[in-house]
Write a protein that holds these residues in place. Structure first.
Motif, PDB file in Angstrom:
ATOM      1  N   ARG A  97      -6.044  11.584   6.430  1.00  0.00           N
ATOM      2  CA  ARG A  97      -5.553  10.383   7.117  1.00  0.00           C
ATOM      3  C   ARG A  97      -5.692   9.174   6.218  1.00  0.00           C
ATOM      4  NH1 ARG A  97      -6.875   5.954   9.559  1.00  0.00           N
ATOM      5  NH2 ARG A  97      -9.092   6.198   9.235  1.00  0.00           N
ATOM      6  N   LEU A  98      -6.842   9.043   5.551  1.00  0.00           N
ATOM      7  CA  LEU A  98      -7.067   7.897   4.668  1.00  0.00           C
ATOM      8  C   LEU A  98      -6.146   7.945   3.454  1.00  0.00           C
ATOM      9  CD1 LEU A  98     -10.971   7.660   4.774  1.00  0.00           C
ATOM     10  CD2 LEU A  98      -9.314   6.156   5.896  1.00  0.00           C
ATOM     11  N   GLN A  99      -5.925   9.151   2.913  1.00  0.00           N
ATOM     12  CA  GLN A  99      -5.000   9.265   1.786  1.00  0.00           C
ATOM     13  C   GLN A  99      -3.594   8.866   2.208  1.00  0.00           C
ATOM     14  OE1 GLN A  99      -5.692  13.362   0.691  1.00  0.00           O
ATOM     15  NE2 GLN A  99      -7.033  12.788  -1.001  1.00  0.00           N
ATOM     16  N   LYS A 100      -3.174   9.335   3.364  1.00  0.00           N
ATOM     17  CA  LYS A 100      -1.852   8.973   3.871  1.00  0.00           C
ATOM     18  C   LYS A 100      -1.785   7.469   4.101  1.00  0.00           C
ATOM     19  CE  LYS A 100       1.356   9.849   7.657  1.00  0.00           C
ATOM     20  NZ  LYS A 100       1.528  10.484   8.963  1.00  0.00           N
ATOM     21  N   HIS A 101      -2.838   6.941   4.711  1.00  0.00           N
ATOM     22  CA  HIS A 101      -2.902   5.506   4.980  1.00  0.00           C
ATOM     23  C   HIS A 101      -2.866   4.715   3.669  1.00  0.00           C
ATOM     24  CE1 HIS A 101      -3.778   1.919   7.256  1.00  0.00           C
ATOM     25  NE2 HIS A 101      -4.837   1.665   6.514  1.00  0.00           N
ATOM     26  N   CYS A 102      -3.609   5.192   2.697  1.00  0.00           N
ATOM     27  CA  CYS A 102      -3.638   4.518   1.393  1.00  0.00           C
ATOM     28  C   CYS A 102      -2.252   4.569   0.740  1.00  0.00           C
ATOM     29  CB  CYS A 102      -4.695   5.178   0.493  1.00  0.00           C
ATOM     30  SG  CYS A 102      -5.024   4.254  -1.019  1.00  0.00           S
ATOM     31  N   SER A 103      -1.587   5.722   0.849  1.00  0.00           N
ATOM     32  CA  SER A 103      -0.230   5.844   0.302  1.00  0.00           C
ATOM     33  C   SER A 103       0.725   4.886   1.000  1.00  0.00           C
ATOM     34  CB  SER A 103       0.286   7.278   0.469  1.00  0.00           C
ATOM     35  OG  SER A 103      -0.492   8.161  -0.269  1.00  0.00           O
ATOM     36  N   GLU A 104       0.604   4.823   2.312  1.00  0.00           N
ATOM     37  CA  GLU A 104       1.463   3.897   3.063  1.00  0.00           C
ATOM     38  C   GLU A 104       1.198   2.453   2.668  1.00  0.00           C
ATOM     39  OE1 GLU A 104       0.507   4.909   7.083  1.00  0.00           O
ATOM     40  OE2 GLU A 104       1.711   6.755   7.058  1.00  0.00           O
ATOM     41  N   LEU A 105      -0.069   2.111   2.520  1.00  0.00           N
ATOM     42  CA  LEU A 105      -0.410   0.745   2.112  1.00  0.00           C
ATOM     43  C   LEU A 105       0.146   0.428   0.726  1.00  0.00           C
ATOM     44  CD1 LEU A 105      -4.131   0.417   3.308  1.00  0.00           C
ATOM     45  CD2 LEU A 105      -2.105  -0.676   4.290  1.00  0.00           C
ATOM     46  N   THR A 106       0.060   1.398  -0.177  1.00  0.00           N
ATOM     47  CA  THR A 106       0.569   1.188  -1.531  1.00  0.00           C
ATOM     48  C   THR A 106       2.084   0.963  -1.507  1.00  0.00           C
ATOM     49  OG1 THR A 106      -1.197   2.580  -2.406  1.00  0.00           O
ATOM     50  CG2 THR A 106       0.689   2.190  -3.842  1.00  0.00           C
ATOM     51  N   ARG A 107       2.773   1.783  -0.747  1.00  0.00           N
ATOM     52  CA  ARG A 107       4.234   1.650  -0.635  1.00  0.00           C
ATOM     53  C   ARG A 107       4.604   0.291  -0.030  1.00  0.00           C
ATOM     54  NH1 ARG A 107       4.893   6.350   1.223  1.00  0.00           N
ATOM     55  NH2 ARG A 107       4.755   5.821   3.425  1.00  0.00           N
ATOM     56  N   ASP A 108       3.896  -0.070   1.044  1.00  0.00           N
ATOM     57  CA  ASP A 108       4.157  -1.374   1.657  1.00  0.00           C
ATOM     58  C   ASP A 108       3.894  -2.515   0.667  1.00  0.00           C
ATOM     59  OD1 ASP A 108       4.782  -0.087   3.990  1.00  0.00           O
ATOM     60  OD2 ASP A 108       2.879  -0.549   4.995  1.00  0.00           O
ATOM     61  N   LEU A 109       2.853  -2.365  -0.116  1.00  0.00           N
ATOM     62  CA  LEU A 109       2.509  -3.410  -1.083  1.00  0.00           C
ATOM     63  C   LEU A 109       3.597  -3.564  -2.137  1.00  0.00           C
ATOM     64  CD1 LEU A 109       0.485  -5.455  -2.146  1.00  0.00           C
ATOM     65  CD2 LEU A 109      -0.623  -3.606  -3.401  1.00  0.00           C
ATOM     66  N   GLU A 110       4.128  -2.438  -2.609  1.00  0.00           N
ATOM     67  CA  GLU A 110       5.185  -2.511  -3.619  1.00  0.00           C
ATOM     68  C   GLU A 110       6.411  -3.238  -3.076  1.00  0.00           C
ATOM     69  OE1 GLU A 110       5.706   1.566  -4.701  1.00  0.00           O
ATOM     70  OE2 GLU A 110       3.931   1.577  -6.004  1.00  0.00           O
ATOM     71  N   ILE A 111       6.748  -2.934  -1.821  1.00  0.00           N
ATOM     72  CA  ILE A 111       7.902  -3.611  -1.202  1.00  0.00           C
ATOM     73  C   ILE A 111       7.612  -5.100  -1.063  1.00  0.00           C
ATOM     74  CG2 ILE A 111       9.244  -3.811   0.921  1.00  0.00           C
ATOM     75  CD1 ILE A 111       8.854  -0.754   1.244  1.00  0.00           C
ATOM     76  N   LYS A 112       6.396  -5.411  -0.571  1.00  0.00           N
ATOM     77  CA  LYS A 112       6.046  -6.821  -0.378  1.00  0.00           C
ATOM     78  C   LYS A 112       5.931  -7.567  -1.698  1.00  0.00           C
ATOM     79  CE  LYS A 112       3.726  -6.108   3.993  1.00  0.00           C
ATOM     80  NZ  LYS A 112       2.448  -6.123   4.733  1.00  0.00           N
ATOM     81  N   GLU A 113       5.493  -6.878  -2.742  1.00  0.00           N
ATOM     82  CA  GLU A 113       5.395  -7.519  -4.059  1.00  0.00           C
ATOM     83  C   GLU A 113       6.760  -7.980  -4.540  1.00  0.00           C
ATOM     84  OE1 GLU A 113       3.540  -4.574  -6.493  1.00  0.00           O
ATOM     85  OE2 GLU A 113       1.522  -5.222  -5.969  1.00  0.00           O
ATOM     86  N   LEU A 114       7.786  -7.169  -4.294  1.00  0.00           N
ATOM     87  CA  LEU A 114       9.147  -7.517  -4.702  1.00  0.00           C
ATOM     88  C   LEU A 114       9.674  -8.686  -3.883  1.00  0.00           C
ATOM     89  CD1 LEU A 114      10.633  -3.930  -5.097  1.00  0.00           C
ATOM     90  CD2 LEU A 114       9.897  -5.476  -6.933  1.00  0.00           C
ATOM     91  N   GLU A 115       9.285  -8.763  -2.636  1.00  0.00           N
ATOM     92  CA  GLU A 115       9.828  -9.776  -1.737  1.00  0.00           C
ATOM     93  C   GLU A 115       8.984 -11.041  -1.691  1.00  0.00           C
ATOM     94  OE1 GLU A 115       9.960  -7.658   1.955  1.00  0.00           O
ATOM     95  OE2 GLU A 115      11.686  -6.474   1.360  1.00  0.00           O
ATOM     96  N   SER A 116       7.789 -10.994  -2.178  1.00  0.00           N
ATOM     97  CA  SER A 116       6.881 -12.117  -1.949  1.00  0.00           C
ATOM     98  C   SER A 116       6.169 -12.538  -3.224  1.00  0.00           C
ATOM     99  CB  SER A 116       5.880 -11.706  -0.885  1.00  0.00           C
ATOM    100  OG  SER A 116       4.873 -12.654  -0.759  1.00  0.00           O
ATOM    101  N   ARG A 117       5.707 -13.772  -3.228  1.00  0.00           N
ATOM    102  CA  ARG A 117       4.934 -14.281  -4.359  1.00  0.00           C
ATOM    103  C   ARG A 117       3.438 -14.110  -4.098  1.00  0.00           C
ATOM    104  NH1 ARG A 117       7.725 -19.385  -7.006  1.00  0.00           N
ATOM    105  NH2 ARG A 117       9.844 -18.589  -6.990  1.00  0.00           N
ATOM    106  N   GLN A 118       3.062 -13.346  -3.080  1.00  0.00           N
ATOM    107  CA  GLN A 118       1.650 -13.171  -2.732  1.00  0.00           C
ATOM    108  C   GLN A 118       1.101 -11.885  -3.343  1.00  0.00           C
ATOM    109  OE1 GLN A 118       1.615 -13.178   1.501  1.00  0.00           O
ATOM    110  NE2 GLN A 118       1.935 -15.372   1.657  1.00  0.00           N
ATOM    111  N   GLN A 119       1.632 -11.476  -4.472  1.00  0.00           N
ATOM    112  CA  GLN A 119       1.260 -10.221  -5.105  1.00  0.00           C
ATOM    113  C   GLN A 119      -0.244 -10.123  -5.355  1.00  0.00           C
ATOM    114  OE1 GLN A 119       3.409  -9.525  -8.718  1.00  0.00           O
ATOM    115  NE2 GLN A 119       2.059  -7.859  -9.348  1.00  0.00           N
ATOM    116  N   ASP A 120      -0.841 -11.113  -5.943  1.00  0.00           N
ATOM    117  CA  ASP A 120      -2.272 -11.046  -6.274  1.00  0.00           C
ATOM    118  C   ASP A 120      -3.149 -10.909  -5.029  1.00  0.00           C
ATOM    119  OD1 ASP A 120      -1.639 -11.270  -8.929  1.00  0.00           O
ATOM    120  OD2 ASP A 120      -1.953 -13.448  -9.001  1.00  0.00           O
ATOM    121  N   VAL A 121      -2.788 -11.639  -3.970  1.00  0.00           N
ATOM    122  CA  VAL A 121      -3.585 -11.577  -2.736  1.00  0.00           C
ATOM    123  C   VAL A 121      -3.497 -10.173  -2.123  1.00  0.00           C
ATOM    124  CG1 VAL A 121      -3.792 -12.460  -0.393  1.00  0.00           C
ATOM    125  CG2 VAL A 121      -3.339 -14.043  -2.274  1.00  0.00           C
TER     126      VAL A 121
END
Length: 143
Positions: free
Chosen positions: A39-63
């Motif tokens: 569950r945590l691995q899946k959750h971590c994978s989902e978080l990573t994927r979401d972060l990559e999408i948000k990094e492209l769309e947002s300037r809040q990459q470092d946060v």
């Protein structure tokens, strides 16, 4: 001796029930840990994927990167703690198994001594019975 043997048998049965309970608990804990890891691995994978999408769309990459790293560290710390607990349960299980083995050995030893004593007394009773028969026959002959 019989009461002591029964008491030892009860102790052995109690220890065996505890060991069975601990084994069951350990297996359930391991199963739950594996499910939690997945569950945590899946959750971590989902978080990573979401972060990559948000990094492209947002300037809040470092946060977002720092938040994700902190969550992963917390999950790893949680996993290490559960692994430590599991190790402690295994040590306790080995200790209980050692106690059971010692109790069984003690019980076998006491049973062996009991049987030897019983054999010795049985032989003594046979000898005394034979003597009594001889004396009875001699008394009958004399009378």
């Amino acid at each position: 001796v019989a009461m002591e043997t029964v008491s030892l048998e009860h102790q052995i049965q109690s220890v065996q029930r505890h060991i069975t309970f601990l084994k069951k608990e350990q297996m359930e804990l391991l199963h739950d840990l594996h499910l939690e890891i997945l569950r945590l691995q899946k959750h971590c994978s989902e978080l990573t994927r979401d972060l990559e999408i948000k990094e492209l769309e947002s300037r809040q990459q470092d946060v977002l990167d720092r938040e994700l790293e902190e969550k992963c560290r917390a999950m790893e710390a949680q996993l290490r703690e559960k692994e430590k607990d599991n190790l402690e349960l295994r040590k306790e299980l080995r200790h209980k198994e050692t106690l059971v083995a010692a109790l069984r050995a003690s019980l076998r030893s006491k049973e062996r001594r009991f049987l030897e004593e019983l054999k010795r007394r049985s032989h003594r009773v046979t000898v005394l019975d034979t003597e009594l028969q001889k004396q009875t026959e001699a008394a009958a002959y004399l009378s």
